[in-house]
Design a protein around this motif. Structure first.
Motif, PDB file in Angstrom:
ATOM      1  N   THR A 130      -3.755  10.438   1.643  1.00  0.00           N
ATOM      2  CA  THR A 130      -3.237   9.194   1.929  1.00  0.00           C
ATOM      3  C   THR A 130      -3.613   8.060   0.970  1.00  0.00           C
ATOM      4  O   THR A 130      -4.441   8.243   0.246  1.00  0.00           O
ATOM      5  CB  THR A 130      -4.121   8.624   3.386  1.00  0.00           C
ATOM      6  OG1 THR A 130      -5.389   8.521   2.955  1.00  0.00           O
ATOM      7  CG2 THR A 130      -3.642   9.804   4.374  1.00  0.00           C
ATOM      8  N   GLU A 131      -2.810   7.195   1.093  1.00  0.00           N
ATOM      9  CA  GLU A 131      -2.947   6.041   0.235  1.00  0.00           C
ATOM     10  C   GLU A 131      -3.123   4.866   0.970  1.00  0.00           C
ATOM     11  O   GLU A 131      -2.507   4.649   1.966  1.00  0.00           O
ATOM     12  CB  GLU A 131      -1.866   5.711  -0.991  1.00  0.00           C
ATOM     13  CG  GLU A 131      -1.464   6.847  -1.717  1.00  0.00           C
ATOM     14  CD  GLU A 131      -0.543   6.529  -2.843  1.00  0.00           C
ATOM     15  OE1 GLU A 131      -0.422   5.521  -3.071  1.00  0.00           O
ATOM     16  OE2 GLU A 131      -0.018   7.618  -3.363  1.00  0.00           O
ATOM     17  N   ARG A 132      -3.989   4.034   0.586  1.00  0.00           N
ATOM     18  CA  ARG A 132      -4.301   2.730   1.480  1.00  0.00           C
ATOM     19  C   ARG A 132      -4.593   3.092   2.870  1.00  0.00           C
ATOM     20  O   ARG A 132      -4.185   2.276   3.691  1.00  0.00           O
ATOM     21  CB  ARG A 132      -3.297   1.718   1.117  1.00  0.00           C
ATOM     22  CG  ARG A 132      -3.259   1.162  -0.188  1.00  0.00           C
ATOM     23  CD  ARG A 132      -1.893   0.254  -0.343  1.00  0.00           C
ATOM     24  NE  ARG A 132      -1.577  -0.078  -1.700  1.00  0.00           N
ATOM     25  CZ  ARG A 132      -2.144  -0.905  -2.595  1.00  0.00           C
ATOM     26  NH1 ARG A 132      -3.024  -1.574  -1.936  1.00  0.00           N
ATOM     27  NH2 ARG A 132      -1.849  -1.117  -3.727  1.00  0.00           N
ATOM     28  N   SER A 133      -5.286   4.340   3.226  1.00  0.00           N
ATOM     29  CA  SER A 133      -5.520   4.496   4.558  1.00  0.00           C
ATOM     30  C   SER A 133      -4.282   4.756   5.423  1.00  0.00           C
ATOM     31  O   SER A 133      -4.475   4.430   6.689  1.00  0.00           O
ATOM     32  CB  SER A 133      -6.508   3.701   5.260  1.00  0.00           C
ATOM     33  OG  SER A 133      -7.898   3.736   4.611  1.00  0.00           O
ATOM     34  N   ARG A 134      -3.108   4.781   4.804  1.00  0.00           N
ATOM     35  CA  ARG A 134      -1.858   4.964   5.861  1.00  0.00           C
ATOM     36  C   ARG A 134      -1.730   6.507   5.863  1.00  0.00           C
ATOM     37  O   ARG A 134      -1.462   7.299   5.522  1.00  0.00           O
ATOM     38  CB  ARG A 134      -0.410   4.476   4.791  1.00  0.00           C
ATOM     39  CG  ARG A 134      -0.600   3.077   4.647  1.00  0.00           C
ATOM     40  CD  ARG A 134       0.645   2.789   3.948  1.00  0.00           C
ATOM     41  NE  ARG A 134       0.880   1.226   3.707  1.00  0.00           N
ATOM     42  CZ  ARG A 134       0.836   0.870   2.530  1.00  0.00           C
ATOM     43  NH1 ARG A 134       0.849   1.734   1.581  1.00  0.00           N
ATOM     44  NH2 ARG A 134       0.856  -0.374   2.206  1.00  0.00           N
ATOM     45  N   ALA A 135      -2.317   6.976   7.451  1.00  0.00           N
ATOM     46  CA  ALA A 135      -2.375   8.270   7.765  1.00  0.00           C
ATOM     47  C   ALA A 135      -1.231   8.398   8.757  1.00  0.00           C
ATOM     48  O   ALA A 135      -0.927   7.659   9.608  1.00  0.00           O
ATOM     49  CB  ALA A 135      -3.494   8.420   8.319  1.00  0.00           C
TER      50      ALA A 135
END
Length: 276
Positions: A130-135
């Motif tokens: 993930t990036e920037r906690s975009r799950a």
């Protein structure tokens, strides 16, 4: 909840809060518990599974670990006094899913090395980048990842490669897989597990098993544990007629000796009594 967190000292608070929410059950799909600062989810698992009011309304869907790809190596390398296992190791070891966040801040080589290290600690957790906690929630929620039958989905290659890998795995916490043919003696196996968990419960974070017992016909048994808390019962699908009985065990923990565990488990195999 008090202070917005969950820990061993607030089990009563957890039960009270979830009990109140149960009255509004139709208003939500799931509850996410963020265990900030708590490496060991065992108290929560124990509370949900053993409290009748909780188990009637809730079940553990998955244990998720959020890992910072940029800094987790530093946390894994952190030394604790008296050889204790640091929190980063424990969180990875307990997880069903690992959200590997901030992957945009590391190179492909760094990411590959990190994923290989995480797999040595916990071979069975699914790693989601993930990036920037975009799950992607569809890969986390509603999958019932924390269930007894998860042992049935373990890649057979894992057991085949354990012999060589275990000798070269220098991680303080690691995954150990054991498999062998035959039927277990129920009493001997139960005594072994009681002794193992009495002596090593603190070191064994997760355990799973697929079992064949002598005298139980085609009933296939499975178990799953967090420390000394074990869920055990028959699998949904029995052994097929004529199917070879192959027992499988998975342990994730600290200082595990695969050879000793294998020897002890195989001593639990049922042996026909020799007639005089």
């Amino acid at each position: 909840m008090d202070n917005g967190c969950v820990c061993c000292s607030v089990r009563g608070d957890l039960v009270r809060t979830l009990g109140q929410l149960a009255k509004r059950r139709k208003e939500f799909d799931a509850i996410l518990l963020e265990t900030t600062g708590l490496a060991d989810p065992a108290p929560i698992v124990y509370t949900v599974q053993t409290n009748s009011k909780m188990s009637e309304n809730y079940y553990i869907d998955s244990i998720v670990c959020l890992a910072d790809a940029k800094h987790i190596q530093l946390h894994l390398d952190e030394k604790k006094p008296d050889g204790a296992v640091n929190e980063a190791y424990q969180q990875v070891a307990f997880a069903d899913k690992i959200l590997l966040n901030k992957i945009d801040l590391v190179s492909e080589e760094e990411k590959k090395a990190l994923k290989e290290r995480l797999a040595k600690i916990n071979k069975f957790a699914v790693t989601i980048e993930t990036e920037r906690s975009r799950a992607p929630l569809d890969k986390i929620l509603g999958l019932n990842s924390f269930n007894m039958e998860s042992i049935l989905n373990v890649d057979p290659d894992f057991f085949e490669t354990m012999e060589g890998d275990s000798k070269h795995n220098l991680e303080i916490v690691q995954s150990v897989g054991i498999t062998f043919k035959g039927e277990l003696h129920a009493q001997w196996f139960n005594l072994f597990m009681m002794d193992l968990l009495r002596e090593r419960a603190a070191d064994i974070y997760r355990s799973k098993g697929l079992l064949a017992f002598h005298g139980q016909g085609n009933t296939k048994f499975v178990f799953q544990g967090v420390h000394e808390q074990i869920n055990f019962g028959p699998a949904k699908e029995p052994w097929k007629d004529g199917e070879e009985r192959i027992n499988k065990f998975v342990f994730i923990g600290k200082g595990l000796n695969r050879e000793e565990l294998t020897k002890s488990l195989m001593e639990c195999l049922y042996k026909e009594e020799k007639k005089a």
